[in-house]
Enzyme design. Sequence first.
Site, PDB file in Angstrom:
ATOM      1  N   SER A  65       3.230  11.189  -4.291  1.00  0.00           N
ATOM      2  CA  SER A  65       2.100  11.641  -3.493  1.00  0.00           C
ATOM      3  C   SER A  65       2.413  12.987  -2.840  1.00  0.00           C
ATOM      4  O   SER A  65       3.548  13.252  -2.434  1.00  0.00           O
ATOM      5  CB  SER A  65       1.795  10.606  -2.398  1.00  0.00           C
ATOM      6  N   GLU A  74       1.713  13.769  -0.039  1.00  0.00           N
ATOM      7  CA  GLU A  74       2.047  13.528   1.361  1.00  0.00           C
ATOM      8  C   GLU A  74       3.449  12.943   1.546  1.00  0.00           C
ATOM      9  O   GLU A  74       3.763  12.417   2.614  1.00  0.00           O
ATOM     10  CB  GLU A  74       1.015  12.596   2.009  1.00  0.00           C
ATOM     11  N   HIS A 126      -1.737   5.560   4.495  1.00  0.00           N
ATOM     12  CA  HIS A 126      -2.615   6.695   4.818  1.00  0.00           C
ATOM     13  C   HIS A 126      -3.958   6.479   4.131  1.00  0.00           C
ATOM     14  O   HIS A 126      -4.012   6.259   2.925  1.00  0.00           O
ATOM     15  CB  HIS A 126      -1.975   8.003   4.351  1.00  0.00           C
ATOM     16  N   HIS A 162      -8.432   7.369   3.835  1.00  0.00           N
ATOM     17  CA  HIS A 162      -9.493   8.383   3.952  1.00  0.00           C
ATOM     18  C   HIS A 162     -10.822   7.686   4.241  1.00  0.00           C
ATOM     19  O   HIS A 162     -11.858   8.058   3.706  1.00  0.00           O
ATOM     20  CB  HIS A 162      -9.615   9.184   2.657  1.00  0.00           C
ATOM     21  N   TYR A 183     -11.343  -3.000  23.241  1.00  0.00           N
ATOM     22  CA  TYR A 183     -10.004  -3.520  23.519  1.00  0.00           C
ATOM     23  C   TYR A 183      -9.113  -3.611  22.289  1.00  0.00           C
ATOM     24  O   TYR A 183      -7.888  -3.744  22.407  1.00  0.00           O
ATOM     25  CB  TYR A 183     -10.075  -4.865  24.248  1.00  0.00           C
ATOM     26  N   HIS A 186      -9.307  14.971   8.223  1.00  0.00           N
ATOM     27  CA  HIS A 186      -8.558  14.507   7.046  1.00  0.00           C
ATOM     28  C   HIS A 186      -8.658  13.000   6.837  1.00  0.00           C
ATOM     29  O   HIS A 186      -9.171  12.557   5.812  1.00  0.00           O
ATOM     30  CB  HIS A 186      -7.088  14.927   7.212  1.00  0.00           C
ATOM     31  N   TYR A 239      -1.809 -14.199  19.534  1.00  0.00           N
ATOM     32  CA  TYR A 239      -3.126 -14.661  19.080  1.00  0.00           C
ATOM     33  C   TYR A 239      -3.077 -15.081  17.626  1.00  0.00           C
ATOM     34  O   TYR A 239      -2.383 -14.492  16.812  1.00  0.00           O
ATOM     35  CB  TYR A 239      -4.156 -13.542  19.270  1.00  0.00           C
TER      36      TYR A 239
END
Length: 223
Positions: free
Chosen positions: A80, A82, A100, A102, A121, A162, A216
């Site tokens: 990638s 990135e 990541h 989009h 919250y 982005h 939770y």
Amino acid sequence: MSTSSTPDLELGCERQQIVDACQTLSRTRLVVGTAGNVSIRVGDRVLISPSGVDYEAMSARDIGIHDLDGRPIDAVLQPSSELPLHLAIYRATSHTAIIHTHAAASTALSTVTDVVPASHYYTAMFGGPVRVAPYATFGTERLARNVTEALHERTAALMGNHGAVLVGAAVPKILALVPYLEYICDVQLRAMASGAPVRELDDDEIKLVATKLANYGQKATKS
């Protein structure tokens, strides 16, 4: 040559996790086309999705392995674009997985604000208000620095004009949080669009909610 004690052949599970996550992101429209990327750190190695490969056609063998300097160890395809972003985060933190995206709401919100406030919250899931990293060209060291700074004491950040990035200990857990990030971004966008002042929760409330959310959930019983 690998500098890790873990044989490459034992990383098939991690490679498949990345493929599964990429396909889930695509099928749920949290990425567009081949955009977005997923990685896992195992010791001193980083497994990351390849650049420009159709997610539905992707296989575990397409997931490349690189060292923390970005050098390929076992990679049949280009990583990638990135990869510098993922490496910068791994070098600066103890996180071992990154996603990541989009997605539409988070990307849209990244164009109009510098922070996603605690208007819901669920913000507690990410450590507090989600920062928006200043825009920088994709794949650059500048973008990597901006996002790494925005992630300080947070597990999610928006990337200006982005998309979004989420970090944590394991891909499945992060993947489960992606819709929550998209939800709080959508809520904030709708609230802003109303033109009315947006009420925000204070830090003490976010800390309290974070404590409650930590315990939770429960497993369903089997019939």
